[in-house]
Design a protein around this motif. Sequence first.
Motif, PDB file in Angstrom:
ATOM      1  N   SER A   5       0.827  -1.212   0.000  1.00 51.36           N
ATOM      2  CA  SER A   5       0.000   0.000   0.000  1.00 51.36           C
ATOM      3  C   SER A   5       0.858   1.257   0.000  1.00 51.36           C
ATOM      4  O   SER A   5       0.536   2.235  -0.690  1.00 51.36           O
ATOM      5  N   LEU A   6       1.958   1.259   0.722  1.00 46.14           N
ATOM      6  CA  LEU A   6       2.847   2.423   0.731  1.00 46.14           C
ATOM      7  C   LEU A   6       3.521   2.631  -0.622  1.00 46.14           C
ATOM      8  O   LEU A   6       3.639   3.765  -1.090  1.00 46.14           O
ATOM      9  N   VAL A   7       3.936   1.536  -1.257  1.00 47.37           N
ATOM     10  CA  VAL A   7       4.542   1.640  -2.583  1.00 47.37           C
ATOM     11  C   VAL A   7       3.506   2.122  -3.597  1.00 47.37           C
ATOM     12  O   VAL A   7       3.801   2.962  -4.454  1.00 47.37           O
ATOM     13  N   LEU A   8       2.282   1.647  -3.480  1.00 48.67           N
ATOM     14  CA  LEU A   8       1.215   2.061  -4.388  1.00 48.67           C
ATOM     15  C   LEU A   8       0.902   3.546  -4.227  1.00 48.67           C
ATOM     16  O   LEU A   8       0.774   4.271  -5.214  1.00 48.67           O
ATOM     17  N   ILE A   9       0.833   4.016  -3.011  1.00 51.26           N
ATOM     18  CA  ILE A   9       0.579   5.438  -2.756  1.00 51.26           C
ATOM     19  C   ILE A   9       1.717   6.293  -3.311  1.00 51.26           C
ATOM     20  O   ILE A   9       1.487   7.309  -3.978  1.00 51.26           O
ATOM     21  N   ALA A  10       2.957   5.891  -3.048  1.00 52.51           N
ATOM     22  CA  ALA A  10       4.101   6.667  -3.521  1.00 52.51           C
ATOM     23  C   ALA A  10       4.177   6.685  -5.048  1.00 52.51           C
ATOM     24  O   ALA A  10       4.452   7.736  -5.643  1.00 52.51           O
ATOM     25  N   ALA A  11       3.907   5.557  -5.682  1.00 53.89           N
ATOM     26  CA  ALA A  11       3.984   5.499  -7.140  1.00 53.89           C
ATOM     27  C   ALA A  11       2.909   6.359  -7.787  1.00 53.89           C
ATOM     28  O   ALA A  11       3.160   7.024  -8.790  1.00 53.89           O
ATOM     29  N   ILE A  12       1.724   6.374  -7.209  1.00 50.39           N
ATOM     30  CA  ILE A  12       0.651   7.191  -7.767  1.00 50.39           C
ATOM     31  C   ILE A  12       0.926   8.672  -7.553  1.00 50.39           C
ATOM     32  O   ILE A  12       0.705   9.492  -8.451  1.00 50.39           O
ATOM     33  N   LEU A  13       1.418   9.028  -6.395  1.00 57.82           N
ATOM     34  CA  LEU A  13       1.691  10.442  -6.131  1.00 57.82           C
ATOM     35  C   LEU A  13       2.869  10.974  -6.939  1.00 57.82           C
ATOM     36  O   LEU A  13       2.897  12.157  -7.287  1.00 57.82           O
ATOM     37  N   LEU A  14       3.837  10.134  -7.248  1.00 61.10           N
ATOM     38  CA  LEU A  14       5.002  10.581  -8.005  1.00 61.10           C
ATOM     39  C   LEU A  14       4.788  10.574  -9.515  1.00 61.10           C
ATOM     40  O   LEU A  14       5.549  11.206 -10.241  1.00 61.10           O
ATOM     41  N   SER A  15       3.759   9.880  -9.977  1.00 55.59           N
ATOM     42  CA  SER A  15       3.544   9.805 -11.422  1.00 55.59           C
ATOM     43  C   SER A  15       3.026  11.138 -11.949  1.00 55.59           C
ATOM     44  O   SER A  15       2.221  11.795 -11.305  1.00 55.59           O
ATOM     45  N   PRO A  16       3.499  11.528 -13.121  1.00 56.91           N
ATOM     46  CA  PRO A  16       3.057  12.804 -13.688  1.00 56.91           C
ATOM     47  C   PRO A  16       1.620  12.712 -14.183  1.00 56.91           C
ATOM     48  O   PRO A  16       1.174  11.651 -14.618  1.00 56.91           O
ATOM     49  N   GLY A  17       0.920  13.837 -14.132  1.00 57.19           N
ATOM     50  CA  GLY A  17      -0.457  13.875 -14.585  1.00 57.19           C
ATOM     51  C   GLY A  17      -0.557  13.871 -16.091  1.00 57.19           C
ATOM     52  O   GLY A  17       0.352  14.294 -16.802  1.00 57.19           O
ATOM     53  N   LYS A  18      -1.665  13.389 -16.574  1.00 58.62           N
ATOM     54  CA  LYS A  18      -1.913  13.397 -18.013  1.00 58.62           C
ATOM     55  C   LYS A  18      -2.424  14.772 -18.406  1.00 58.62           C
ATOM     56  O   LYS A  18      -3.127  15.422 -17.663  1.00 58.62           O
ATOM     57  N   THR A  19      -2.091  15.201 -19.610  1.00 58.16           N
ATOM     58  CA  THR A  19      -2.584  16.489 -20.077  1.00 58.16           C
ATOM     59  C   THR A  19      -4.040  16.348 -20.460  1.00 58.16           C
ATOM     60  O   THR A  19      -4.473  15.326 -20.978  1.00 58.16           O
TER      61      THR A  19
END
Length: 75
Positions: free
Chosen positions: A13-27
């Motif tokens: 769950s911590l890795v999933l949260i970090a990966a989602i928060l660090l991923s860039p947003g789509k235009t």
Amino acid sequence: MKEALLVVLLISSLVLIAAILLSPGKTAGMSGAIAGGAETLFGKKKAKGFEGVLEKATKISGVLFMLSAFVYSIV
């Protein structure tokens, strides 16, 4: 057994949260849809960069989270 599953659940769950928060947003908008299609059409290598690593980490940790949550609920 329960403790090991709980540790796997927490780490995934911590890795999933970090990966989602660090991923860039789509235009947004039509320009983003056209640009995204052009990137896949012309073969931009996304898998070698940081975005590719985050995408793989999100997929793997998401599957691991769902499986460990399911097994933990049964046990």
